[in-house]
Design a protein around this motif. Structure first.
Motif, short mmCIF file in Angstrom:
data_model
loop_
_atom_site.label_atom_id
_atom_site.label_comp_id
_atom_site.label_asym_id
_atom_site.label_seq_id
_atom_site.Cartn_x
_atom_site.Cartn_y
_atom_site.Cartn_z
N VAL A 69 -2.96 -7.99 -5.31
CA VAL A 69 -1.70 -7.71 -6.00
C VAL A 69 -1.95 -6.70 -7.12
CG1 VAL A 69 0.15 -8.70 -7.42
CG2 VAL A 69 -0.66 -9.93 -5.40
N PHE A 70 -3.05 -6.86 -7.83
CA PHE A 70 -3.40 -5.92 -8.89
C PHE A 70 -3.61 -4.51 -8.32
CE2 PHE A 70 -6.70 -3.76 -11.42
CZ PHE A 70 -6.03 -3.67 -12.63
N VAL A 71 -4.28 -4.42 -7.18
CA VAL A 71 -4.52 -3.11 -6.56
C VAL A 71 -3.19 -2.45 -6.16
CG1 VAL A 71 -5.50 -1.98 -4.51
CG2 VAL A 71 -6.86 -3.63 -5.79
N VAL A 72 -2.27 -3.23 -5.60
CA VAL A 72 -0.95 -2.69 -5.25
C VAL A 72 -0.22 -2.21 -6.51
CG1 VAL A 72 1.31 -3.26 -4.28
CG2 VAL A 72 -0.76 -4.04 -3.12
N LEU A 73 -0.33 -2.95 -7.59
CA LEU A 73 0.27 -2.53 -8.85
C LEU A 73 -0.32 -1.21 -9.32
CD1 LEU A 73 2.20 -3.25 -11.24
CD2 LEU A 73 0.23 -4.34 -12.31
N MET A 74 -1.63 -1.08 -9.23
CA MET A 74 -2.27 0.17 -9.65
C MET A 74 -1.87 1.33 -8.73
SD MET A 74 -3.90 -0.26 -12.40
CE MET A 74 -2.77 -1.50 -12.94
N LEU A 75 -1.71 1.05 -7.43
CA LEU A 75 -1.26 2.10 -6.51
C LEU A 75 0.13 2.59 -6.88
CD1 LEU A 75 -2.49 0.85 -3.01
CD2 LEU A 75 -3.27 2.87 -4.27
N SER A 76 0.97 1.68 -7.38
CA SER A 76 2.32 2.10 -7.78
C SER A 76 2.27 3.09 -8.94
CB SER A 76 3.16 0.89 -8.16
OG SER A 76 2.78 0.36 -9.41
#
Length: 165
Positions: A69-76
Motif C-alpha cells: 500500500v505504501f508503494v502504491v501511495l509513493m507511485l501516486s
C-alpha cells in the motif's frame, strides 16, 4: 520517558490526514488554494502506512501488504497524469481492505470509500480528459465527500481500537 505507538496512534494519524484533505476540499469549494494541506495529508498517510508495516509482532504477510500500500501511495506521487490518480484512488480502499480482512467491522465504510473513490476518479477523468470543465465543481464536491468517507472510516477504526484496549 518511553513513547508507545499502537494501531490506535496510527488510526488517529489517518484521521488527521482525512481532516487535512477535507479542509483542503472545503477551501477549493470556496475558491481558495490550500494545496499544501493535501501534501501534509499525503505525508501523514505515508508515514502511517509505513509504520503499520513496521509494527512489531505483526505477521510477515501483513507487513508486506501494508508495504505494498505504501508503494502504491509513493507511485501516486512519482507518476503523472491519470496513472497517478488511479494509484491515489487505490490507497485508502487497499488500506481499509487490509483492516477489513483482519476482522474489523468496517464493511460499510470500505464500500463508501470505494464508491467515492470511483466517482471522484470518474468526475476527474471527465473534467480533465473529456473536456467537461463544467464538472469541475462536482469533481471538487466529490473530493469533499470522499474525504468525509475517509474520515468516517478512520474514526471508526480509531474507536474500534479504543474498545479493544
Amino acid at each position: 520517558m518511553k513513547l508507545k505507538f499502537t494501531h490506535k496512534t496510527w488510526y488517529f494519524f489517518l484521521l488527521c490526514a482525512a481532516a487535512a484533505s477535507m479542509l483542503n476540499g472545503f477551501a477549493v469549494l470556496g475558491g481558495m488554494d490550500f494545496s499544501f494541506l493535501e501534501m501534509i495529508a499525503f505525508c501523514i498517510t505515508g508515514i502511517t502506512v509505513l509504520f503499520l508495516a513496521a509494527e512489531k509482532g505483526s505477521p510477515a504477510k501483513e507487513k508486506r501488504n501494508y508495504f505494498c500500500v505504501f508503494v502504491v501511495l509513493m507511485l501516486s506521487y512519482v507518476v503523472n497524469g491519470w496513472a497517478a490518480y488511479i494509484c491515489s484512488a487505490l490507497v485508502w480502499p487497499a488500506l481499509l481492505g487490509l483492516e477489513y480482512q483482519k476482522g474489523k467491522p468496517i464493511q460499510r465504510q470500505l464500500q463508501l470509500v470505494c464508491a467515492a473513490e470511483v466517482l471522484r476518479l470518474l468526475f476527474w477523468m471527465l473534467t480533465k480528459y473529456a473536456g467537461m470543465s463544467g464538472l469541475a465543481f462536482w469533481t471538487n464536491l466529490m473530493f469533499v465527500l470522499l474525504t468525509c468517507a475517509r474520515g468516517w472510516a478512520a474514526l471508526t477504526l480509531y474507536k474500534l481500537q479504543e474498545e479493544e484496549l
